[in-house]
Design a protein around this motif. Structure first.
Motif, PDB file in Angstrom:
ATOM      1  N   HIS A   1       0.842  -1.206   0.000  1.00 20.56           N
ATOM      2  CA  HIS A   1       0.000   0.000   0.000  1.00 20.56           C
ATOM      3  C   HIS A   1       0.873   1.250   0.000  1.00 20.56           C
ATOM      4  O   HIS A   1       0.642   2.182  -0.783  1.00 20.56           O
ATOM      5  CB  HIS A   1      -0.916   0.014   1.231  1.00 20.56           C
ATOM      6  CG  HIS A   1      -2.124  -0.846   1.117  1.00 20.56           C
ATOM      7  ND1 HIS A   1      -3.048  -0.727   0.100  1.00 20.56           N
ATOM      8  CD2 HIS A   1      -2.595  -1.837   1.927  1.00 20.56           C
ATOM      9  CE1 HIS A   1      -4.017  -1.615   0.269  1.00 20.56           C
ATOM     10  NE2 HIS A   1      -3.765  -2.296   1.369  1.00 20.56           N
ATOM     11  N   ALA A   2       1.856   1.280   0.893  1.00 18.45           N
ATOM     12  CA  ALA A   2       2.723   2.455   1.015  1.00 18.45           C
ATOM     13  C   ALA A   2       3.471   2.721  -0.286  1.00 18.45           C
ATOM     14  O   ALA A   2       3.499   3.856  -0.785  1.00 18.45           O
ATOM     15  CB  ALA A   2       3.715   2.253   2.158  1.00 18.45           C
ATOM     16  N   LEU A   3       4.068   1.682  -0.844  1.00 14.57           N
ATOM     17  CA  LEU A   3       4.884   1.856  -2.049  1.00 14.57           C
ATOM     18  C   LEU A   3       4.047   2.285  -3.248  1.00 14.57           C
ATOM     19  O   LEU A   3       4.492   3.110  -4.054  1.00 14.57           O
ATOM     20  CB  LEU A   3       5.630   0.556  -2.349  1.00 14.57           C
ATOM     21  CG  LEU A   3       6.719   0.188  -1.346  1.00 14.57           C
ATOM     22  CD1 LEU A   3       7.186  -1.249  -1.555  1.00 14.57           C
ATOM     23  CD2 LEU A   3       7.896   1.148  -1.464  1.00 14.57           C
ATOM     24  N   ALA A   4       2.839   1.751  -3.350  1.00 13.16           N
ATOM     25  CA  ALA A   4       1.980   2.131  -4.479  1.00 13.16           C
ATOM     26  C   ALA A   4       1.662   3.623  -4.432  1.00 13.16           C
ATOM     27  O   ALA A   4       1.716   4.319  -5.461  1.00 13.16           O
ATOM     28  CB  ALA A   4       0.694   1.308  -4.453  1.00 13.16           C
ATOM     29  N   ILE A   5       1.341   4.117  -3.246  1.00 15.38           N
ATOM     30  CA  ILE A   5       1.036   5.543  -3.103  1.00 15.38           C
ATOM     31  C   ILE A   5       2.284   6.384  -3.342  1.00 15.38           C
ATOM     32  O   ILE A   5       2.249   7.382  -4.082  1.00 15.38           O
ATOM     33  CB  ILE A   5       0.469   5.835  -1.699  1.00 15.38           C
ATOM     34  CG1 ILE A   5      -0.847   5.096  -1.487  1.00 15.38           C
ATOM     35  CG2 ILE A   5       0.257   7.345  -1.515  1.00 15.38           C
ATOM     36  CD1 ILE A   5      -1.350   5.122  -0.045  1.00 15.38           C
ATOM     37  N   GLN A   6       3.398   5.998  -2.743  1.00 14.06           N
ATOM     38  CA  GLN A   6       4.623   6.788  -2.860  1.00 14.06           C
ATOM     39  C   GLN A   6       5.136   6.827  -4.294  1.00 14.06           C
ATOM     40  O   GLN A   6       5.633   7.865  -4.756  1.00 14.06           O
ATOM     41  CB  GLN A   6       5.686   6.231  -1.913  1.00 14.06           C
ATOM     42  CG  GLN A   6       5.380   6.535  -0.449  1.00 14.06           C
ATOM     43  CD  GLN A   6       6.163   5.685   0.534  1.00 14.06           C
ATOM     44  OE1 GLN A   6       6.738   4.652   0.159  1.00 14.06           O
ATOM     45  NE2 GLN A   6       6.188   6.092   1.788  1.00 14.06           N
ATOM     46  N   GLN A   7       5.008   5.743  -5.011  1.00 17.13           N
ATOM     47  CA  GLN A   7       5.446   5.740  -6.404  1.00 17.13           C
ATOM     48  C   GLN A   7       4.577   6.667  -7.256  1.00 17.13           C
ATOM     49  O   GLN A   7       5.091   7.362  -8.143  1.00 17.13           O
ATOM     50  CB  GLN A   7       5.436   4.317  -6.945  1.00 17.13           C
ATOM     51  CG  GLN A   7       6.592   3.478  -6.410  1.00 17.13           C
ATOM     52  CD  GLN A   7       6.425   1.992  -6.636  1.00 17.13           C
ATOM     53  OE1 GLN A   7       5.356   1.522  -7.031  1.00 17.13           O
ATOM     54  NE2 GLN A   7       7.476   1.235  -6.386  1.00 17.13           N
ATOM     55  N   ARG A   8       3.279   6.696  -6.979  1.00 15.77           N
ATOM     56  CA  ARG A   8       2.406   7.634  -7.702  1.00 15.77           C
ATOM     57  C   ARG A   8       2.783   9.070  -7.374  1.00 15.77           C
ATOM     58  O   ARG A   8       2.817   9.936  -8.262  1.00 15.77           O
ATOM     59  CB  ARG A   8       0.938   7.373  -7.351  1.00 15.77           C
ATOM     60  CG  ARG A   8       0.351   6.118  -7.982  1.00 15.77           C
ATOM     61  CD  ARG A   8      -1.172   6.139  -7.961  1.00 15.77           C
ATOM     62  NE  ARG A   8      -1.700   6.182  -6.609  1.00 15.77           N
ATOM     63  CZ  ARG A   8      -1.980   5.103  -5.873  1.00 15.77           C
ATOM     64  NH1 ARG A   8      -1.763   3.892  -6.368  1.00 15.77           N
ATOM     65  NH2 ARG A   8      -2.476   5.226  -4.657  1.00 15.77           N
ATOM     66  N   LEU A   9       3.056   9.336  -6.107  1.00 19.52           N
ATOM     67  CA  LEU A   9       3.390  10.694  -5.699  1.00 19.52           C
ATOM     68  C   LEU A   9       4.705  11.166  -6.305  1.00 19.52           C
ATOM     69  O   LEU A   9       4.835  12.327  -6.701  1.00 19.52           O
ATOM     70  CB  LEU A   9       3.458  10.784  -4.173  1.00 19.52           C
ATOM     71  CG  LEU A   9       2.139  10.585  -3.423  1.00 19.52           C
ATOM     72  CD1 LEU A   9       2.370  10.633  -1.915  1.00 19.52           C
ATOM     73  CD2 LEU A   9       1.107  11.634  -3.829  1.00 19.52           C
ATOM     74  N   THR A  10       5.685  10.275  -6.392  1.00 18.93           N
ATOM     75  CA  THR A  10       6.962  10.671  -6.992  1.00 18.93           C
ATOM     76  C   THR A  10       6.823  10.915  -8.491  1.00 18.93           C
ATOM     77  O   THR A  10       7.562  11.726  -9.056  1.00 18.93           O
ATOM     78  CB  THR A  10       8.053   9.609  -6.755  1.00 18.93           C
ATOM     79  OG1 THR A  10       7.604   8.339  -7.252  1.00 18.93           O
ATOM     80  CG2 THR A  10       8.374   9.482  -5.281  1.00 18.93           C
ATOM     81  N   THR A  11       5.870  10.237  -9.110  1.00 19.03           N
ATOM     82  CA  THR A  11       5.600  10.497 -10.528  1.00 19.03           C
ATOM     83  C   THR A  11       4.987  11.880 -10.701  1.00 19.03           C
ATOM     84  O   THR A  11       5.318  12.620 -11.629  1.00 19.03           O
ATOM     85  CB  THR A  11       4.657   9.432 -11.097  1.00 19.03           C
ATOM     86  OG1 THR A  11       5.269   8.143 -10.993  1.00 19.03           O
ATOM     87  CG2 THR A  11       4.336   9.710 -12.563  1.00 19.03           C
TER      88      THR A  11
ATOM     89  N   HIS B   1      10.908   9.015   1.707  1.00 19.30           N
ATOM     90  CA  HIS B   1       9.940   8.047   2.234  1.00 19.30           C
ATOM     91  C   HIS B   1       9.893   6.798   1.367  1.00 19.30           C
ATOM     92  O   HIS B   1       9.820   5.672   1.889  1.00 19.30           O
ATOM     93  CB  HIS B   1       8.548   8.684   2.301  1.00 19.30           C
ATOM     94  CG  HIS B   1       8.398   9.696   3.382  1.00 19.30           C
ATOM     95  ND1 HIS B   1       7.219  10.399   3.574  1.00 19.30           N
ATOM     96  CD2 HIS B   1       9.252  10.125   4.347  1.00 19.30           C
ATOM     97  CE1 HIS B   1       7.369  11.222   4.606  1.00 19.30           C
ATOM     98  NE2 HIS B   1       8.594  11.072   5.083  1.00 19.30           N
ATOM     99  N   LEU B   2       9.912   6.985   0.047  1.00 19.45           N
ATOM    100  CA  LEU B   2       9.878   5.840  -0.867  1.00 19.45           C
ATOM    101  C   LEU B   2      11.108   4.964  -0.665  1.00 19.45           C
ATOM    102  O   LEU B   2      11.004   3.727  -0.617  1.00 19.45           O
ATOM    103  CB  LEU B   2       9.803   6.333  -2.309  1.00 19.45           C
ATOM    104  CG  LEU B   2       9.921   5.260  -3.404  1.00 19.45           C
ATOM    105  CD1 LEU B   2       8.812   4.217  -3.277  1.00 19.45           C
ATOM    106  CD2 LEU B   2       9.887   5.912  -4.790  1.00 19.45           C
ATOM    107  N   ALA B   3      12.262   5.586  -0.532  1.00 24.78           N
ATOM    108  CA  ALA B   3      13.484   4.814  -0.318  1.00 24.78           C
ATOM    109  C   ALA B   3      13.431   4.052   0.999  1.00 24.78           C
ATOM    110  O   ALA B   3      13.824   2.881   1.073  1.00 24.78           O
ATOM    111  CB  ALA B   3      14.697   5.746  -0.336  1.00 24.78           C
TER     112      ALA B   3
END
Length: 204
Positions: free
Chosen positions: A96-106, A117-119
């Motif tokens: 869940h966390a990674l899916a959101i963070q990857q969208r946000l970094t995009t 946070h993603l790292a």
């Protein structure tokens, strides 16, 4: 403070900041409970924070900060469950966390906080994967380090980023050593030590 923010939510239900503050209080409580070894209480606080932050993220899809906070709470819960060896549940939290963070970094690739946070989520997920999928764990460590190295190159004077990178390389070195990959483990340890030495020189 949590009771006060709950009362404010009742009095001003349209003010999303009260709900965000209540979620922050729950996160802080979860951290304290975790430090005291009160795992059930910590989990309950994290899950309440997630419920509040999910409502905010759904109601205000444009609110970048709400989604960033939600992802961080999912990651924190993942770490708590991983430390409790509830691996399947922890994996779901990290995903869940990674899916959101990857969208946000995009959406905002220049946001340093989200990139950090993603790292961190990726590195913690890698630690969990060490117990079940060695290949995926190694890939996740490498991905986390790649993010942090890119940030460190772009921000040579950012001590927090360089500290994150040093810690990630140290963790990766320990993992590689456990696999008997000693030459690459030594390289990671050396690069970690160089980073920490540089940080000590800049901020003794």
């Amino acid at each position: 403070a949590g009771d006060l923010f709950a009362q404010l939510i009742e009095e001003e239900p349209s003010n999303s900041q009260h709900e965000a503050n209540l979620a922050l209080c729950q996160n802080n409580l979860a951290t304290l409970h975790s430090q005291l070894g009160q795992i059930q209480q910590a989990e309950a606080c994290y899950r309440l924070a997630i419920e509040l932050q999910s409502e905010l993220a759904d109601a205000q899809s444009a609110a970048f900060e709400f989604r960033r906070d939600l992802a961080l709470t999912w990651s924190n819960l993942g770490l708590l469950l991983s430390d409790s060896h509830r691996d399947d549940e922890a994996k779901v939290c990290y995903e869940h966390a990674l899916a959101i963070q990857q969208r946000l970094t995009t959406q905002q690739p220049s946001d340093v906080i989200v990139m950090r946070h993603l790292a961190a989520s990726t590195a913690n997920y890698a630690s969990l994967l060490e117990r079940s999928d060695i290949t995926a764990a190694e890939e996740s460590y490498a991905y986390a380090i790649g993010i942090l190295q890119q940030l460190a190159d772009a921000r040579p004077n950012d001590a927090a980023v360089h500290s994150d990178l040093a810690l990630a390389r140290n963790s990766f070195g320990a993992f590689l050593s456990s696999l008997g990959k000693y030459s690459t483990a030594i390289e990671q340890y050396r690069r970690s030590a160089d980073l920490f030495a540089d940080l000590a020189t800049k901020a003794p």
